[in-house]
Design a protein around this motif. Structure first.
Motif, mmCIF file in Angstrom:
data_model
loop_
_atom_site.group_PDB
_atom_site.id
_atom_site.type_symbol
_atom_site.label_atom_id
_atom_site.label_comp_id
_atom_site.label_asym_id
_atom_site.label_seq_id
_atom_site.Cartn_x
_atom_site.Cartn_y
_atom_site.Cartn_z
ATOM 1 N N LYS A 35 0.838 -1.212 0.000
ATOM 2 C CA LYS A 35 0.000 0.000 0.000
ATOM 3 C C LYS A 35 0.868 1.255 0.000
ATOM 4 N N ASN A 56 -4.456 -2.231 0.986
ATOM 5 C CA ASN A 56 -5.493 -1.770 1.913
ATOM 6 C C ASN A 56 -6.614 -0.987 1.257
ATOM 7 N N SER A 202 5.581 -5.698 10.488
ATOM 8 C CA SER A 202 7.040 -5.465 10.596
ATOM 9 C C SER A 202 7.515 -5.493 12.046
ATOM 10 N N GLY A 219 5.033 -4.666 5.506
ATOM 11 C CA GLY A 219 5.121 -3.494 4.643
ATOM 12 C C GLY A 219 6.434 -2.766 4.797
ATOM 13 N N SER A 220 6.532 -1.955 5.843
ATOM 14 C CA SER A 220 7.661 -1.026 5.949
ATOM 15 C C SER A 220 9.032 -1.704 6.020
ATOM 16 N N ARG A 226 6.218 4.541 4.977
ATOM 17 C CA ARG A 226 5.167 5.044 4.097
ATOM 18 C C ARG A 226 4.952 6.532 4.343
HETATM 19 C C1 LIG Z 1 -0.148 -1.582 6.653
HETATM 20 C C2 LIG Z 1 -0.541 -2.883 7.216
HETATM 21 C C3 LIG Z 1 0.410 -3.906 7.419
HETATM 22 C C4 LIG Z 1 1.906 -3.722 7.215
HETATM 23 O O1 LIG Z 1 2.404 -2.949 8.267
HETATM 24 P P1 LIG Z 1 3.977 -2.695 8.475
HETATM 25 O O2 LIG Z 1 4.055 -2.234 9.869
HETATM 26 O O3 LIG Z 1 4.349 -1.664 7.472
HETATM 27 O O4 LIG Z 1 4.660 -3.980 8.240
HETATM 28 C C5 LIG Z 1 -0.058 -5.125 7.883
HETATM 29 N N1 LIG Z 1 -1.353 -5.341 8.155
HETATM 30 C C6 LIG Z 1 -2.286 -4.390 7.977
HETATM 31 C C7 LIG Z 1 -3.706 -4.693 8.297
HETATM 32 C C8 LIG Z 1 -1.906 -3.134 7.524
HETATM 33 O O5 LIG Z 1 -2.838 -2.174 7.385
#
Ligand SMILES: *Cc1c(COP(=O)(O)O)cnc(C)c1O
Length: 230
Positions: A35, A56, A202, A219-220, A226
């Motif tokens: 995302k 997302n 993460s 993600g991060s 982000r």
């Molecule tokens: C954004 C998101 C993630 C990833 O989060 P990070 O902390 O960047 O790894 C995982 N699960 C959901 C539901 C998210 O919204």
């Protein structure tokens, strides 16, 4: 560090944690949460062999499905809250929905899922932190919702998802993950298809793997911080 280096390093970290927990290497799947990051980043990881991506925001994701139409093996996981008026795109293009939290949503997706596609894999989101600002249902609502979802032919209930409390108190996070593991066992009595526990981001992926997570949503740690522009 470059995107591909960060990706490889997260994969290695997951692999080490999985083996440390005495689990089979392939028992934890990495969902790369892309995302806010561009389609080119997804393509870079796809070329390195990554197939599962989490998004997302339905509008943003819809554009990416067009950009990446040639990446035919992509498996799209919708991990954000889905409004009832955004279900059609999810029903038509997603492979997994991690955030099922109400019967109305399930019924709409079931109606809109094409008969030519395999059933949409769904996970029930549990508000395990019992935080009123978070999405997901109370654990007591799990079985009643699951029983209804199991009657819908175009959905396949696969398990549960949660976002643990954001805290530095690792014992609290671990406790929430253990509760999820127990809930999954309870749910598994209803259907042989229940095999998935989506938990760990993460910050807490190592704890999640110790507690039986089968999908970590990262993600991060892969893509970097982000920035949200509105
Ligand atoms: C954004 C998101 C993630 C990833 O989060 P990070 O902390 O960047 O790894 C995982 N699960 C959901 C539901 C998210 O919204």
């Amino acid at each position: 560090m470059s995107l591909s280096k960060q990706y490889q390093s997260v994969r290695e970290e997951i692999q080490r944690a999985t083996l440390r927990a005495l689990r089979k290497e392939e028992s934890v799947k990495l969902i790369a949460v892309s995302k806010t990051f561009p389609s080119e980043d997804i393509r870079t990881l796809y070329q390195l062999g990554q197939r599962d991506f989490g998004e997302n925001y339905v509008q943003e994701w819809a554009q990416k499905t067009l950009d990446l139409a040639d990446c035919q093996e992509i498996v799209w996981h919708i991990i954000g809250h889905v409004q009832s008026n955004k279900t059609r795109l999810v029903a038509e293009h997603a492979h997994w929905l991690h955030t099922l939290d109400r019967l109305k949503l399930a019924r709409r997706l079931n109606e809109q899922r094409s008969h030519h596609l395999p059933p949409l894999n769904v996970l029930i989101e549990i508000n395990i932190a019992q935080d009123s600002g978070k999405h997901g249902i109370h654990p007591d609502e799990m079985l009643p919702l699951a029983k209804e979802v199991l009657l819908l032919n175009h959905l396949k209930l696969r398990g549960l998802m949660c976002v643990a409390q954001q805290t530095k108190d690792t014992s609290l996070i671990r406790e929430q993950f253990k509760q999820m593991q127990a809930l999954l066992q309870e749910l598994a009595l209803l259907s042989p298809d229940i095999d998935t526990l989506s938990m760990g981001m993460s910050q807490d992926m190592l704890l999640a793997i110790e507690s039986g997570s089968t999908m970590v949503r990262i993600g991060s740690a892969i893509f970097g911080q982000r920035t949200y522009s509105s």
